[in-house]
Design a protein around this motif. Structure first.
Motif, PDB file in Angstrom:
ATOM      1  N   SER A 117      48.064  41.014  44.534  1.00 36.18           N
ATOM      2  CA  SER A 117      48.685  40.050  43.622  1.00 36.18           C
ATOM      3  C   SER A 117      47.769  38.853  43.405  1.00 36.18           C
ATOM      4  CB  SER A 117      50.043  39.602  44.160  1.00 36.18           C
ATOM      5  OG  SER A 117      49.892  38.445  44.938  1.00 36.18           O
ATOM      6  N   ALA A 118      48.066  38.111  42.333  1.00 36.63           N
ATOM      7  CA  ALA A 118      47.278  36.928  41.992  1.00 36.63           C
ATOM      8  C   ALA A 118      47.234  35.943  43.155  1.00 36.63           C
ATOM      9  CB  ALA A 118      47.858  36.267  40.753  1.00 36.63           C
ATOM     10  N   VAL A 153      42.816  37.397  37.642  1.00 37.78           N
ATOM     11  CA  VAL A 153      41.383  37.166  37.438  1.00 37.78           C
ATOM     12  C   VAL A 153      41.060  36.093  36.402  1.00 37.78           C
ATOM     13  CG1 VAL A 153      40.652  39.408  38.293  1.00 37.78           C
ATOM     14  CG2 VAL A 153      41.223  39.158  35.885  1.00 37.78           C
ATOM     15  N   MET A 154      42.016  35.769  35.528  1.00 34.32           N
ATOM     16  CA  MET A 154      41.728  34.803  34.467  1.00 34.32           C
ATOM     17  C   MET A 154      42.008  33.365  34.884  1.00 34.32           C
ATOM     18  SD  MET A 154      40.375  36.328  32.002  1.00 34.32           S
ATOM     19  CE  MET A 154      40.037  38.068  31.751  1.00 34.32           C
ATOM     20  N   TYR A 155      42.697  33.185  36.002  1.00 31.51           N
ATOM     21  CA  TYR A 155      43.096  31.858  36.453  1.00 31.51           C
ATOM     22  C   TYR A 155      41.871  30.964  36.656  1.00 31.51           C
ATOM     23  CZ  TYR A 155      45.143  28.323  39.506  1.00 31.51           C
ATOM     24  OH  TYR A 155      45.552  27.156  40.069  1.00 31.51           O
ATOM     25  N   ASP A 156      40.905  31.466  37.394  1.00 29.74           N
ATOM     26  CA  ASP A 156      39.645  30.753  37.584  1.00 29.74           C
ATOM     27  C   ASP A 156      38.549  31.800  37.439  1.00 29.74           C
ATOM     28  OD1 ASP A 156      37.373  29.482  38.448  1.00 29.74           O
ATOM     29  OD2 ASP A 156      38.294  28.581  40.219  1.00 29.74           O
ATOM     30  N   LEU A 157      38.049  31.914  36.230  1.00 36.22           N
ATOM     31  CA  LEU A 157      37.173  33.034  35.899  1.00 36.22           C
ATOM     32  C   LEU A 157      35.902  33.069  36.747  1.00 36.22           C
ATOM     33  CD1 LEU A 157      36.980  35.453  33.950  1.00 36.22           C
ATOM     34  CD2 LEU A 157      35.680  33.978  32.408  1.00 36.22           C
ATOM     35  N   ASP A 158      35.261  31.916  36.943  1.00 35.46           N
ATOM     36  CA  ASP A 158      34.003  31.905  37.696  1.00 35.46           C
ATOM     37  C   ASP A 158      34.223  32.309  39.148  1.00 35.46           C
ATOM     38  OD1 ASP A 158      32.304  31.205  35.585  1.00 35.46           O
ATOM     39  OD2 ASP A 158      32.966  29.114  35.734  1.00 35.46           O
ATOM     40  N   GLU A 159      35.321  31.788  39.725  1.00 35.91           N
ATOM     41  CA  GLU A 159      35.655  32.152  41.099  1.00 35.91           C
ATOM     42  C   GLU A 159      35.960  33.654  41.182  1.00 35.91           C
ATOM     43  OE1 GLU A 159      35.367  30.546  43.806  1.00 35.91           O
ATOM     44  OE2 GLU A 159      36.521  31.842  45.176  1.00 35.91           O
ATOM     45  N   ALA A 160      36.719  34.153  40.194  1.00 34.64           N
ATOM     46  CA  ALA A 160      37.064  35.573  40.179  1.00 34.64           C
ATOM     47  C   ALA A 160      35.812  36.439  40.084  1.00 34.64           C
ATOM     48  CB  ALA A 160      38.007  35.879  39.015  1.00 34.64           C
ATOM     49  N   ILE A 161      34.887  36.036  39.235  1.00 27.38           N
ATOM     50  CA  ILE A 161      33.651  36.813  39.082  1.00 27.38           C
ATOM     51  C   ILE A 161      32.899  36.856  40.407  1.00 27.38           C
ATOM     52  CG2 ILE A 161      31.363  36.831  37.977  1.00 27.38           C
ATOM     53  CD1 ILE A 161      32.775  35.747  35.433  1.00 27.38           C
ATOM     54  N   SER A 162      32.877  35.729  41.110  1.00 23.87           N
ATOM     55  CA  SER A 162      32.133  35.697  42.370  1.00 23.87           C
ATOM     56  C   SER A 162      32.806  36.581  43.434  1.00 23.87           C
ATOM     57  CB  SER A 162      31.907  34.248  42.794  1.00 23.87           C
ATOM     58  OG  SER A 162      32.461  33.984  44.046  1.00 23.87           O
ATOM     59  N   VAL A 163      34.146  36.530  43.523  1.00 13.12           N
ATOM     60  CA  VAL A 163      34.840  37.380  44.510  1.00 13.12           C
ATOM     61  C   VAL A 163      34.703  38.868  44.140  1.00 13.12           C
ATOM     62  CG1 VAL A 163      37.063  37.919  45.588  1.00 13.12           C
ATOM     63  CG2 VAL A 163      36.452  35.538  45.156  1.00 13.12           C
ATOM     64  N   LEU A 164      34.867  39.162  42.857  1.00 11.73           N
ATOM     65  CA  LEU A 164      34.761  40.565  42.422  1.00 11.73           C
ATOM     66  C   LEU A 164      33.354  41.110  42.656  1.00 11.73           C
ATOM     67  CD1 LEU A 164      36.840  40.626  39.091  1.00 11.73           C
ATOM     68  CD2 LEU A 164      37.549  41.274  41.406  1.00 11.73           C
TER      69      LEU A 164
END
Ligand code: C2E
Ligand code: MG
Ligand code: MG
Ligand code: MG
Length: 279
Positions: A117-118, A153-164
């Motif tokens: 979940s988010a 994933v859209m909530y904080d895109l840069d953070e999401a990209i780094s975790v993904l």
């Protein structure tokens, strides 16, 4: 007269509101108890290659002992109270345990995909816990996939990209779940390191009746093609929906038409006895 009616309405709404809160509190208690008493379990629903009928993967779906309270109802409550974090860690551990159990019983290696979940995804400790879990349980990363929604994933895109990016470096495939229901812009989507997108079942349910659902489905399939992402359609209930998807070049699907989510044991016997080449 009117005044009296108004005040009755108020009492009515107010007691309905209180009943809603009480129900929410009692579900919250039930979730805490379930975590403590090990009452949760996972069901599994296969994703099928609709050209070969091979099982591509299985999705793990959380169940509370109580059948009247499904995840559509209890996951949002678990998110609101934060109890989703320990529940999510249990789900991952249980999926890994099941994967080892199937292997020990000689079942073919089938990747399990787990919903995150988010709230879990945004938790600072998520990636650390996840890495630790992989080390402790010695599971091949190809045997585990994560399903995330657009909201996550859209909530904080840069953070999401780094975790993904970190997750994929571990060898974990990432699926974008319920695609089409969130608010992701296509420009953002192209920046995300993803492996698959799952078309939300609400579009698939409407394929026969609704031209706009067909248009949305077609464009998601085209997008997957352009971005070189595998596309899974969820919620296939009819042969007509399946035929439509196949005619549009979709390769993978999941739905009650093939089978409903079932226990790990039931899945193993279903898998062993199914006839490849038929649904
Ligand atoms: P989801 O991840 O989109 O999962 C697919 C849902 O569609 C499942 O509902 C599945 O049973 C249902 N489904 C699959 N094929 C069909 C079909 O042909 N017809 C119909 N009517 N339904 C179909 P379920 O198991 O009730 O889960 C609902 C949602 O709860 C999931 O949606 C997911 O968002 C959440 N969820 C489930 N398990 C977990 C979990 O372990 N962790 C988290 N964070 N969320 C979970
Ligand atoms: Mg899912
Ligand atoms: Mg979904
Ligand atoms: Mg959903």
């Amino acid at each position: 007269q009117a005044k009296q009616g108004g005040s009755n309405d108020f009492r009515f709404y107010s007691s309905a509101f209180t009943a809603g809160i009480n129900r929410q509190n009692s579900i919250e208690q039930e979730l805490k108890m379930a975590l403590h008493n090990h009452a949760f379990h996972l069901f599994y629903q296969p994703v099928i290659d609709i050209h070969t009928y091979e099982v591509v993967s299985v999705e793990a779906l959380l169940r509370l002992g109580n059948e009247e309270i499904g995840p559509e109802l209890f996951v949002p409550i678990a998110e609101a109270t934060g109890i989703i974090n320990p529940i999510g860690r249990w789900v991952l551990q249980e999926a890994i345990r099941q994967s080892h159990a199937w292997a020990a019983n000689g079942l073919a290696a089938i990747p399990i995909s787990v919903n995150v979940s988010a709230v879990e995804f945004r938790d600072r400790d998520f990636i650390g816990h996840f890495e630790q879990l992989l080390q402790e349980h010695a599971i091949h990363p190809a045997m585990l996939q994560l399903e995330l929604t657009e909201t996550a994933v859209m909530y904080d895109l840069d953070e999401a990209i780094s975790v993904l990016t970190r997750l994929r470096a571990l060898g974990i495939a990432i699926l974008l779940d319920d695609f089409g229901t969130g608010h992701s812009s296509l420009a953002h989507l192209t920046r995300l390191p993803l492996d698959k997108i799952k078309i939300d079942k609400s579009f698939i349910f409407q394929l026969e009746q609704d031209t706009s659902s067909r248009a949305v489905t077609d464009s998601m399939l085209a997008l997957g093609n352009t971005l070189e992402l595998e596309v899974v359609a969820e919620g296939i209930e009819t042969a007509e929906a399946l035929d439509y998807l196949r005619s549009r070049g979709c390769r993978q699907a999941q739905g009650f038409f093939f089978c409903r989510p079932m226990s790990g044991e039931d899945f193993a016997s279903w898998y062993r006895t199914r006839r490849i080449g038929s649904a």
